[in-house]
Design a protein around this motif. Structure first.
Motif, PDB file in Angstrom:
ATOM      1  N   VAL A  50      10.681 136.612  19.892  1.00 16.25           N
ATOM      2  CA  VAL A  50       9.695 135.993  20.772  1.00 16.25           C
ATOM      3  C   VAL A  50      10.017 136.324  22.228  1.00 16.25           C
ATOM      4  N   LYS A  51       9.012 136.822  22.933  1.00 16.96           N
ATOM      5  CA  LYS A  51       9.161 137.154  24.357  1.00 16.96           C
ATOM      6  C   LYS A  51       9.258 135.869  25.183  1.00 16.96           C
ATOM      7  N   PRO A  52       9.854 135.940  26.374  1.00 16.78           N
ATOM      8  CA  PRO A  52       9.883 134.762  27.250  1.00 16.78           C
ATOM      9  C   PRO A  52       8.476 134.208  27.469  1.00 16.78           C
ATOM     10  N   GLY A  53       8.352 132.895  27.337  1.00  8.93           N
ATOM     11  CA  GLY A  53       7.054 132.241  27.439  1.00  8.93           C
ATOM     12  C   GLY A  53       6.295 132.202  26.120  1.00  8.93           C
ATOM     13  N   GLY A  54       6.854 132.821  25.084  1.00  7.24           N
ATOM     14  CA  GLY A  54       6.194 132.895  23.787  1.00  7.24           C
ATOM     15  C   GLY A  54       6.559 131.759  22.857  1.00  7.24           C
ATOM     16  N   VAL A  55       6.010 131.846  21.646  1.00 16.36           N
ATOM     17  CA  VAL A  55       6.133 130.746  20.688  1.00 16.36           C
ATOM     18  C   VAL A  55       6.379 131.281  19.280  1.00 16.36           C
ATOM     19  N   LEU A  56       7.249 130.602  18.548  1.00 23.14           N
ATOM     20  CA  LEU A  56       7.398 130.769  17.105  1.00 23.14           C
ATOM     21  C   LEU A  56       6.801 129.521  16.481  1.00 23.14           C
ATOM     22  N   ALA A  57       5.742 129.666  15.695  1.00 25.25           N
ATOM     23  CA  ALA A  57       5.055 128.530  15.064  1.00 25.25           C
ATOM     24  C   ALA A  57       5.055 128.739  13.557  1.00 25.25           C
ATOM     25  N   SER A  90      15.195 120.612   6.394  1.00 21.89           N
ATOM     26  CA  SER A  90      14.535 119.472   7.023  1.00 21.89           C
ATOM     27  C   SER A  90      14.139 119.826   8.455  1.00 21.89           C
ATOM     28  N   PRO A  91      13.149 119.141   8.997  1.00 24.01           N
ATOM     29  CA  PRO A  91      12.737 119.428  10.374  1.00 24.01           C
ATOM     30  C   PRO A  91      13.895 119.350  11.372  1.00 24.01           C
ATOM     31  N   ASP A  92      14.786 118.376  11.207  1.00 22.75           N
ATOM     32  CA  ASP A  92      15.903 118.273  12.156  1.00 22.75           C
ATOM     33  C   ASP A  92      16.829 119.487  12.082  1.00 22.75           C
ATOM     34  N   ASN A  93      16.947 120.108  10.912  1.00 18.52           N
ATOM     35  CA  ASN A  93      17.779 121.318  10.820  1.00 18.52           C
ATOM     36  C   ASN A  93      17.147 122.492  11.569  1.00 18.52           C
ATOM     37  N   TYR A  94      15.813 122.560  11.607  1.00 19.82           N
ATOM     38  CA  TYR A  94      15.183 123.632  12.386  1.00 19.82           C
ATOM     39  C   TYR A  94      15.399 123.405  13.880  1.00 19.82           C
ATOM     40  N   HIS A  95      15.494 122.151  14.299  1.00 21.68           N
ATOM     41  CA  HIS A  95      15.905 121.866  15.683  1.00 21.68           C
ATOM     42  C   HIS A  95      17.293 122.458  15.939  1.00 21.68           C
ATOM     43  N   ARG A  96      18.211 122.208  15.014  1.00 15.73           N
ATOM     44  CA  ARG A  96      19.588 122.702  15.169  1.00 15.73           C
ATOM     45  C   ARG A  96      19.640 124.230  15.164  1.00 15.73           C
ATOM     46  N   ILE A  97      18.934 124.839  14.231  1.00  8.53           N
ATOM     47  CA  ILE A  97      18.953 126.298  14.111  1.00  8.53           C
ATOM     48  C   ILE A  97      18.450 126.960  15.391  1.00  8.53           C
ATOM     49  N   VAL A 103      11.852 122.711  20.952  1.00 13.80           N
ATOM     50  CA  VAL A 103      11.333 122.690  19.579  1.00 13.80           C
ATOM     51  C   VAL A 103      10.661 121.357  19.278  1.00 13.80           C
ATOM     52  N   ASP A 104       9.488 121.439  18.687  1.00 15.77           N
ATOM     53  CA  ASP A 104       8.850 120.287  18.054  1.00 15.77           C
ATOM     54  C   ASP A 104       8.882 120.579  16.568  1.00 15.77           C
ATOM     55  N   ALA A 105       9.396 119.649  15.778  1.00 17.05           N
ATOM     56  CA  ALA A 105       9.469 119.846  14.330  1.00 17.05           C
ATOM     57  C   ALA A 105       9.105 118.534  13.647  1.00 17.05           C
ATOM     58  N   TRP A 106       8.336 118.644  12.570  1.00 15.81           N
ATOM     59  CA  TRP A 106       7.917 117.453  11.854  1.00 15.81           C
ATOM     60  C   TRP A 106       7.566 117.816  10.421  1.00 15.81           C
ATOM     61  N   GLU A 107       7.361 116.769   9.658  1.00 17.75           N
ATOM     62  CA  GLU A 107       6.999 116.927   8.259  1.00 17.75           C
ATOM     63  C   GLU A 107       5.868 115.960   7.967  1.00 17.75           C
ATOM     64  N   THR A 108       4.963 116.379   7.123  1.00 13.89           N
ATOM     65  CA  THR A 108       3.890 115.485   6.700  1.00 13.89           C
ATOM     66  C   THR A 108       3.557 115.756   5.243  1.00 13.89           C
ATOM     67  N   THR A 109       3.021 114.749   4.605  1.00 14.10           N
ATOM     68  CA  THR A 109       2.607 114.895   3.217  1.00 14.10           C
ATOM     69  C   THR A 109       1.103 114.686   3.131  1.00 14.10           C
ATOM     70  N   ARG A 170       4.643 119.303   3.743  1.00 14.90           N
ATOM     71  CA  ARG A 170       4.719 120.505   4.575  1.00 14.90           C
ATOM     72  C   ARG A 170       5.670 120.246   5.732  1.00 14.90           C
ATOM     73  N   CYS A 171       6.434 121.270   6.068  1.00 11.72           N
ATOM     74  CA  CYS A 171       7.330 121.246   7.222  1.00 11.72           C
ATOM     75  C   CYS A 171       6.716 122.139   8.302  1.00 11.72           C
ATOM     76  N   PHE A 172       6.675 121.636   9.518  1.00 17.03           N
ATOM     77  CA  PHE A 172       6.122 122.373  10.652  1.00 17.03           C
ATOM     78  C   PHE A 172       7.152 122.444  11.760  1.00 17.03           C
ATOM     79  N   PHE A 173       7.158 123.536  12.498  1.00 14.72           N
ATOM     80  CA  PHE A 173       7.863 123.535  13.781  1.00 14.72           C
ATOM     81  C   PHE A 173       7.261 124.561  14.707  1.00 14.72           C
ATOM     82  N   VAL A 174       7.374 124.235  15.998  1.00 17.94           N
ATOM     83  CA  VAL A 174       6.932 125.111  17.070  1.00 17.94           C
ATOM     84  C   VAL A 174       8.106 125.220  18.034  1.00 17.94           C
TER      85      VAL A 174
END
Length: 177
Positions: A50-57, A90-97, A103-109, A170-174
């Motif tokens: 990801v370039k500076p200013g970019g996003v991984l979603a 888990s979403p919190d592990n994607y924060h750590r990684i 990072v915003d990370a969450w899970e929903t059913t 589903r697990c999401f992160f941005v």
């Protein structure tokens, strides 16, 4: 999908995500990365592109521990090893990684209302069960399906109107650079 999504003002690239490493403004994945292993390495590598200013979603199903998948492994017996393993964390592990990224990370059913005779079986046999069907052959796969379908009927009973509710996590992160 790319042919339909193509916008003349955007450069689209088709590549193998397992090895891809080209710089990009946006890296977006919807229900793909849960089939790939080693998320600690994979997500770090993707974020590095990801370039500076970019996003991984990213959005990934996180159902490997739910009855739809656990019962398949149980019914498969010694052939369970051919089924995909769960790399999704888990979403919190994607924060750590992805630390120290923003990072915003969450899970929903989602509760999907499915219809048909065996709708949960129909849902998973189009993807998760493919390796098992190939390993067993048609006759043994039919026997497996009968055992598995009976287990699914208990885990996901039909509603009075004949529909079946299928919780799908589903697990999401941005991650922003």
């Amino acid at each position: 999908m790319l042919a339909k999504a193509c916008d003349p003002d955007i450069e689209w690239l088709e590549a193998d995500v397992a090895t891809w490493h080209e710089p990009a403004d946006v890296v977006f994945s919807n229900a793909c990365l849960h089939w790939l292993p080693d998320h600690d390495v994979l997500m770090s590598r993707l974020f590095d592109t990801v370039k500076p200013g970019g996003v991984l979603a990213v959005q990934m199903p996180r159902n490997f521990d739910k009855p739809s998948h656990a019962l398949a492994r149980q019914a498969a017996g010694p052939y369970a090893s051919v089924l995909p393993v769960d790399p999704v964390q888990s979403p919190d592990n994607y924060h750590r990684i992805l630390a120290p990224a923003d990072v915003d990370a969450w899970e929903t059913t989602y509760i999907q209302r499915l219809t048909g005779d065996r709708p949960v079986l129909d849902f998973v046999k189009g993807s998760y069960l493919n390796p098992l069907r190939e390993a067993l052959g048609e006759a043994a796969y039919a026997e497996f399906q009968a055992r598995y379908a009976a287990d699914l009927d208990l885990a996901y009973p039909k509603e009075p109107d004949g529909a079946t509710f299928f919780p799908f996590t589903r697990c999401f992160f941005v991650a922003r650079k």
